[in-house]
Design a protein around this motif. Structure first.
Motif, short mmCIF file in Angstrom:
data_model
loop_
_atom_site.label_atom_id
_atom_site.label_comp_id
_atom_site.label_asym_id
_atom_site.label_seq_id
_atom_site.Cartn_x
_atom_site.Cartn_y
_atom_site.Cartn_z
N SER A 203 11.44 6.87 -7.70
CA SER A 203 12.89 6.90 -7.89
C SER A 203 13.47 8.28 -7.66
O SER A 203 14.69 8.48 -7.76
CB SER A 203 13.26 6.38 -9.27
OG SER A 203 13.23 4.97 -9.24
N ASP A 204 12.61 9.26 -7.37
CA ASP A 204 13.10 10.58 -6.98
C ASP A 204 13.59 10.55 -5.53
O ASP A 204 14.29 11.46 -5.08
CB ASP A 204 11.98 11.62 -7.14
CG ASP A 204 10.65 11.17 -6.54
OD1 ASP A 204 10.19 10.07 -6.92
OD2 ASP A 204 10.09 11.89 -5.70
N LEU A 205 13.24 9.50 -4.80
CA LEU A 205 13.65 9.40 -3.39
C LEU A 205 15.02 8.74 -3.27
O LEU A 205 15.44 8.00 -4.16
CB LEU A 205 12.61 8.60 -2.60
CG LEU A 205 11.18 9.17 -2.58
CD1 LEU A 205 10.28 8.29 -1.72
CD2 LEU A 205 11.18 10.61 -2.07
N PRO B 267 0.84 -1.19 0.00
CA PRO B 267 0.00 0.00 0.00
C PRO B 267 0.88 1.25 0.00
O PRO B 267 1.88 1.30 0.71
CB PRO B 267 -0.77 -0.10 1.32
CG PRO B 267 -0.70 -1.53 1.72
CD PRO B 267 0.59 -2.07 1.14
N GLY B 268 0.54 2.21 -0.83
CA GLY B 268 1.30 3.46 -0.85
C GLY B 268 2.52 3.44 -1.75
O GLY B 268 3.24 4.43 -1.86
N SER B 269 2.78 2.32 -2.40
CA SER B 269 3.97 2.24 -3.26
C SER B 269 3.77 3.03 -4.56
O SER B 269 4.75 3.30 -5.26
CB SER B 269 4.33 0.78 -3.56
OG SER B 269 3.23 0.11 -4.14
N GLY B 270 2.53 3.37 -4.85
CA GLY B 270 2.28 4.19 -6.03
C GLY B 270 1.61 3.45 -7.17
O GLY B 270 1.70 3.88 -8.32
N LYS B 271 0.92 2.37 -6.85
CA LYS B 271 0.27 1.57 -7.89
C LYS B 271 -0.78 2.37 -8.66
O LYS B 271 -0.79 2.37 -9.89
CB LYS B 271 -0.38 0.32 -7.28
CG LYS B 271 0.60 -0.64 -6.62
CD LYS B 271 -0.10 -1.82 -6.00
CE LYS B 271 -1.02 -1.44 -4.86
NZ LYS B 271 -0.32 -0.79 -3.73
N SER B 272 -1.64 3.05 -7.93
CA SER B 272 -2.71 3.81 -8.60
C SER B 272 -2.13 4.93 -9.45
O SER B 272 -2.61 5.18 -10.57
CB SER B 272 -3.69 4.39 -7.57
OG SER B 272 -4.31 3.35 -6.85
N SER B 273 -1.11 5.59 -8.94
CA SER B 273 -0.47 6.67 -9.71
C SER B 273 0.11 6.10 -11.00
O SER B 273 0.02 6.70 -12.07
CB SER B 273 0.66 7.31 -8.90
OG SER B 273 0.25 7.58 -7.58
N LEU B 274 0.69 4.93 -10.88
CA LEU B 274 1.31 4.26 -12.01
C LEU B 274 0.25 3.87 -13.06
O LEU B 274 0.44 4.10 -14.25
CB LEU B 274 2.02 3.01 -11.49
CG LEU B 274 3.16 2.43 -12.27
CD1 LEU B 274 4.32 3.39 -12.29
CD2 LEU B 274 3.59 1.11 -11.62
N1 LIG Z 1 7.84 10.95 -4.33
C1 LIG Z 1 6.99 10.24 -5.10
N2 LIG Z 1 5.76 9.96 -4.64
C2 LIG Z 1 4.94 9.26 -5.43
C3 LIG Z 1 5.31 8.81 -6.72
N3 LIG Z 1 4.28 8.12 -7.24
C4 LIG Z 1 3.30 8.15 -6.33
N4 LIG Z 1 3.67 8.84 -5.22
C5 LIG Z 1 2.87 9.15 -4.04
O1 LIG Z 1 2.71 8.00 -3.25
C6 LIG Z 1 1.45 8.03 -2.56
C7 LIG Z 1 0.71 6.74 -2.77
O2 LIG Z 1 0.37 6.63 -4.14
P1 LIG Z 1 -0.78 5.66 -4.64
O3 LIG Z 1 -0.71 5.70 -6.12
O4 LIG Z 1 -2.08 5.97 -4.01
O5 LIG Z 1 -0.24 4.26 -4.10
P2 LIG Z 1 -1.00 2.84 -4.01
O6 LIG Z 1 -1.55 2.71 -2.63
O7 LIG Z 1 0.08 1.84 -4.25
O8 LIG Z 1 -2.06 2.82 -5.07
C8 LIG Z 1 0.70 9.23 -3.10
O9 LIG Z 1 0.80 10.28 -2.18
C9 LIG Z 1 1.45 9.56 -4.38
O10 LIG Z 1 1.38 10.92 -4.71
C10 LIG Z 1 6.62 9.15 -7.18
O11 LIG Z 1 7.05 8.83 -8.30
N5 LIG Z 1 7.42 9.85 -6.33
#
Ligand SMILES: Nc1nc2c(ncn2[C@@H]2O[C@H](COP(=O)(O)OP(=O)(O)O)[C@@H](O)[C@H]2O)c(=O)[nH]1
Ligand SMILES: [Mg+2]
Length: 313
Positions: free
Chosen positions: A191-193, A52-59
């Motif tokens: 990967s910006d982190l 959770p929070g790894s960025g799946k939805s953003s991806l």
């Molecule tokens: N620093 C950084 N944060 C990101 C990146 N992609 C997503 N996030 C952040 O990570 C958090 C979780 O993203 P989300 O897509 O909801 O993750 P999910 O729970 O895996 O679906 C959000 O606050 C996003 O803005 C990225 O490339 N870099």
């Protein structure tokens, strides 16, 4: 059935309603799935899994633009077992993906875990089949990587993308063992982190330790928020699809999936029909008490119950 006919004609409302029927475990659903079955098997299924929070939805959000640019229609199923009631994360995903809602080539659906009857994987798979019958070219399944669901996604997807994040101070060794096995493509998102390069290197080392097959999973640094690395990810997905199709491996994967599906359905039927039958026909109180007091062993008791409803093993 009217709804099925409408679905096959491309009616989005019918698509949404049929998924709800499946999700609610409506008694009609078996008949519906039977009718839809001949129209399935065309879509390519992409699983996206990770913590959770790894960025799946953003991806997924970014990936959708690439897939649409290539001319494919896409269905998205976001499964979020962590928020079955609050809907918090689900709502968040919806808002994030609103932009895509205006695109008729995209259909996004969030699913809770209400359908515990028959399991999450079953309801998800049925939703996939409905989108497939509707005519989506690609179907993305986003699963929150909590416990078994991470591993289970492979049973549903053709290609599985595992989303990791930079380990920071930690070593990547904390990755769950099963996860290394299921990824066809690994993404190190955010990967910006700090620590991203090291994480990519460590995952590569872990993959090199695995027995070699015809496909070596790539490890891709991605920044979903900045749309960096998304094109490469989409390219890798297409390469993996071509690899599976070329070697007859796609059929093999789908055969394995058919076996798992059949087993799951038999299990479901036995559990729902046989066990529910027993519970309604036979008063179990005394038997349970006897087992609890260790006057009776549960093994012979189970067999006796099956005999009493004339179920032969
Ligand atoms: N620093 C950084 N944060 C990101 C990146 N992609 C997503 N996030 C952040 O990570 C958090 C979780 O993203 P989300 O897509 O909801 O993750 P999910 O729970 O895996 O679906 C959000 O606050 C996003 O803005 C990225 O490339 N870099
Ligand atoms: Mg999400």
């Amino acid at each position: 059935m009217e709804l099925v006919r409408e679905l096959l004609q491309g009616n989005r409302r019918a698509l949404a309603r049929l998924i709800s029927i499946v999700e609610n475990n409506d008694p009609q659903k078996e008949g519906i799935m039977q009718q839809l079955f001949p129209h399935t098997g065309r879509a390519y299924l992409v699983g996206i899994t990770g913590a959770p929070g790894s960025g799946k939805s953003s991806l997924v959000d970014r990936l959708l633009f690439e897939m649409r640019r290539s001319g494919f229609t896409v269905g998205v199923i976001a499964v979020d077992p962590t928020s079955p009631f609050t809907g918090g994360a689900i709502l968040g995903d919806r808002i994030r993906m609103q932009e895509h809602a205006l695109d008729s080539g995209i259909f996004i659906r969030s699913m809770g875990t209400r359908g515990s009857l028959g399991g999450l994987s079953r309801a998800t798979r049925e939703a996939v089949q409905i989108m497939d019958a509707f005519g989506k070219d690609l179907i993305i399944i986003e699963t929150v990587g909590v416990g078994q669901s991470e591993i289970d996604i492979v049973k549903t997807a053709d290609s599985t993308v595992v989303v990791l994040t930079p380990a920071g101070g930690d070593s990547v060794q904390t990755i769950k063992a099963g996860i290394m096995e299921i990824g066809d493509i690994f993404v190190v998102n955010k990967s910006d982190l700090p620590g991203a390069e090291r994480t990519v290197a460590e995952v590569n080392i872990m993959l090199d330790l695995k027995e070699a097959t015809g496909w070596r999973a790539p490890v891709l640094p991605v920044m979903a928020l900045r749309s960096e690395g998304i094109e490469t990810l989409w390219q890798s997905l297409q390469e993996h699809r071509d690899y599976l199709k070329g070697g007859g491996l796609l059929e093999e994967r789908r055969r394995e999936r058919a076996e798992g599906e059949l087993g799951e359905l038999v299990e479901f039927l036995v559990k729902s029909r046989v066990w529910d039958n027993i519970k309604t026909q036979i008063s179990l109180e005394e038997l349970i008490e006897a087992i609890a007091l260790r006057r009776r062993d549960p093994y012979s008791a189970a067999r006796e119950l099956l005999r009493r409803i004339n179920f032969s093993l």
